[in-house]
Design a protein around this motif. Structure first.
Motif, PDB file in Angstrom:
ATOM      1  N   MET A 196       0.562  -1.145   0.006  1.00 54.29           N
ATOM      2  CA  MET A 196      -0.052  -0.035  -0.079  1.00 54.29           C
ATOM      3  C   MET A 196       1.057   1.334  -0.173  1.00 54.29           C
ATOM      4  O   MET A 196       0.531   2.272  -0.674  1.00 54.29           O
ATOM      5  CB  MET A 196      -0.899  -0.050   1.310  1.00 54.29           C
ATOM      6  N   VAL A 197       1.829   1.434   0.810  1.00 60.28           N
ATOM      7  CA  VAL A 197       2.777   2.397   0.748  1.00 60.28           C
ATOM      8  C   VAL A 197       3.421   2.531  -0.383  1.00 60.28           C
ATOM      9  O   VAL A 197       3.609   3.542  -0.918  1.00 60.28           O
ATOM     10  CB  VAL A 197       3.786   2.277   2.101  1.00 60.28           C
ATOM     11  N   ILE A 215       2.682  -2.884  -8.074  1.00 63.47           N
ATOM     12  CA  ILE A 215       2.963  -3.585  -6.793  1.00 63.47           C
ATOM     13  C   ILE A 215       1.834  -2.984  -5.807  1.00 63.47           C
ATOM     14  O   ILE A 215       1.295  -3.803  -5.131  1.00 63.47           O
ATOM     15  CB  ILE A 215       4.366  -2.853  -6.400  1.00 63.47           C
ATOM     16  N   GLY A 216       1.287  -1.909  -6.071  1.00 62.38           N
ATOM     17  CA  GLY A 216       0.037  -1.621  -5.316  1.00 62.38           C
ATOM     18  C   GLY A 216      -1.047  -2.329  -5.410  1.00 62.38           C
ATOM     19  O   GLY A 216      -2.037  -2.366  -4.337  1.00 62.38           O
ATOM     20  N   ARG A 217      -1.304  -2.909  -6.389  1.00 63.44           N
ATOM     21  CA  ARG A 217      -2.484  -3.785  -6.833  1.00 63.44           C
ATOM     22  C   ARG A 217      -2.426  -5.073  -5.906  1.00 63.44           C
ATOM     23  O   ARG A 217      -3.499  -5.671  -5.898  1.00 63.44           O
ATOM     24  CB  ARG A 217      -2.538  -4.155  -8.368  1.00 63.44           C
ATOM     25  N   LEU A 218      -1.616  -5.143  -5.302  1.00 63.34           N
ATOM     26  CA  LEU A 218      -1.496  -6.322  -4.336  1.00 63.34           C
ATOM     27  C   LEU A 218      -1.959  -6.011  -2.963  1.00 63.34           C
ATOM     28  O   LEU A 218      -2.533  -7.027  -2.194  1.00 63.34           O
ATOM     29  CB  LEU A 218       0.125  -6.970  -4.065  1.00 63.34           C
ATOM     30  N   ILE A 232     -10.179   3.641   1.307  1.00 67.07           N
ATOM     31  CA  ILE A 232     -10.491   2.109   1.092  1.00 67.07           C
ATOM     32  C   ILE A 232     -11.320   1.527   2.277  1.00 67.07           C
ATOM     33  O   ILE A 232     -11.858   0.463   2.158  1.00 67.07           O
ATOM     34  CB  ILE A 232      -8.989   1.430   0.958  1.00 67.07           C
ATOM     35  N   LEU A 233     -11.304   2.180   3.372  1.00 66.62           N
ATOM     36  CA  LEU A 233     -11.787   1.292   4.606  1.00 66.62           C
ATOM     37  C   LEU A 233     -13.292   0.995   4.509  1.00 66.62           C
ATOM     38  O   LEU A 233     -13.887   0.135   5.000  1.00 66.62           O
ATOM     39  CB  LEU A 233     -11.626   2.402   5.850  1.00 66.62           C
ATOM     40  N   LEU A 269      -0.996   8.580   4.657  1.00 64.01           N
ATOM     41  CA  LEU A 269      -1.339   9.372   3.747  1.00 64.01           C
ATOM     42  C   LEU A 269      -0.992  10.819   3.796  1.00 64.01           C
ATOM     43  O   LEU A 269      -0.378  11.598   3.221  1.00 64.01           O
ATOM     44  CB  LEU A 269      -2.808   9.361   3.828  1.00 64.01           C
ATOM     45  N   LEU A 270      -0.978  11.267   5.092  1.00 57.88           N
ATOM     46  CA  LEU A 270      -0.622  12.730   5.494  1.00 57.88           C
ATOM     47  C   LEU A 270       1.025  12.910   5.346  1.00 57.88           C
ATOM     48  O   LEU A 270       1.304  13.896   4.762  1.00 57.88           O
ATOM     49  CB  LEU A 270      -1.104  13.206   6.885  1.00 57.88           C
TER      50      LEU A 270
END
Length: 235
Positions: free
Chosen positions: A20-21, A38-41, A97-98, A227-228
């Motif tokens: 995610m990062v 990579i983020g799609r994992l 996403i949550l 995120l921030l």
């Protein structure tokens, strides 16, 4: 699955957070398109973690304090993460996403617990997901993904194909990917989403001789804070 602490589950959560990062680092290096792949994992791995948590409870034992806390934390950080998410991704048309994961948790509970009340909750949740699909990240297929993983955890060899397919379908709720379905990046995105299923299930079911640092409730706070932080680094 055993109710004892699972090193595989903690390792799965670490892998989900790391990918995610990596995905969000694109806001610092926009030309690094490989980070998107990579983020799609990340999303499928988070959905598998939810499925694994649901599977650890005995069917029928739904209305417990632990489940109440679980849902409460998910709901609270669904709200708290919305502003940091929009601060980082200004042009997005979806929620963070949550909310998708929270709806997915409710549907997975309905699948796992053989209770009439939870079946109605799951059906109502799925209806909400269908109606709100455009504003949910990964849309209604994303809401179904934890349940697809839950069924795969109880199935035999090859059952990872079901959540793999659902994960690929969830990525195609992205308008650009859906309208450019034969572009190399779209095909690699779908492939990464599919691969996340057997990869995650292998990590979850692995046996580890070393101690895996526990991912506790601080993991909820990690989401809005990272995120921030990435937003600050991108300025």
């Amino acid at each position: 699955m055993s109710p004892a602490r699972s090193a595989g589950l903690d390792l799965l959560k670490w892998l989900a957070m790391a990918t995610m990062v990596a995905d969000h680092l694109r806001f610092i290096w926009p030309t690094a398109e490989w980070l998107f792949i990579i983020g799609r994992l990340a999303f499928p791995l988070f959905c598998l973690a939810i499925a694994a948590n649901v599977a650890r409870s005995a069917p029928g034992q739904m209305f417990t304090a632990a489940n109440g806390r679980y849902l409460g934390w998910m709901l609270a950080f669904s709200v708290l993460s919305e502003w940091p998410y929009h601060v980082l991704d200004v042009g997005t048309g979806t929620l963070n996403i949550l909310p998708t994961l929270t709806l997915g948790l409710l549907v997975a509970w309905g699948v796992h617990h053989h209770l009439r009340a939870m079946r109605w909750v799951a059906l109502g949740t799925l209806l909400v997901a269908l109606l709100a699909s455009d504003v949910l990240m990964y849309g209604w297929p994303g809401v179904l993904l934890p349940s697809a993983f839950l069924l795969a955890l109880h199935g035999g060899r090859g059952t990872w194909l079901v959540p793999g397919f659902v994960a690929a379908l969830a990525n195609l709720t992205n308008h650009w990917l859906r309208t450019n379905v034969f572009e190399p990046i779209t095909l690699m995105t779908a492939a990464a989403a599919v691969v996340a299923a057997p990869l995650g299930m292998g990590v979850l079911r692995g046996h580890y001789a070393w101690r895996v640092w526990r991912v506790g409730r601080w993991g909820y706070l990690f989401y809005p804070l990272h995120l921030l932080l990435i937003k600050l680094l991108s300025l």
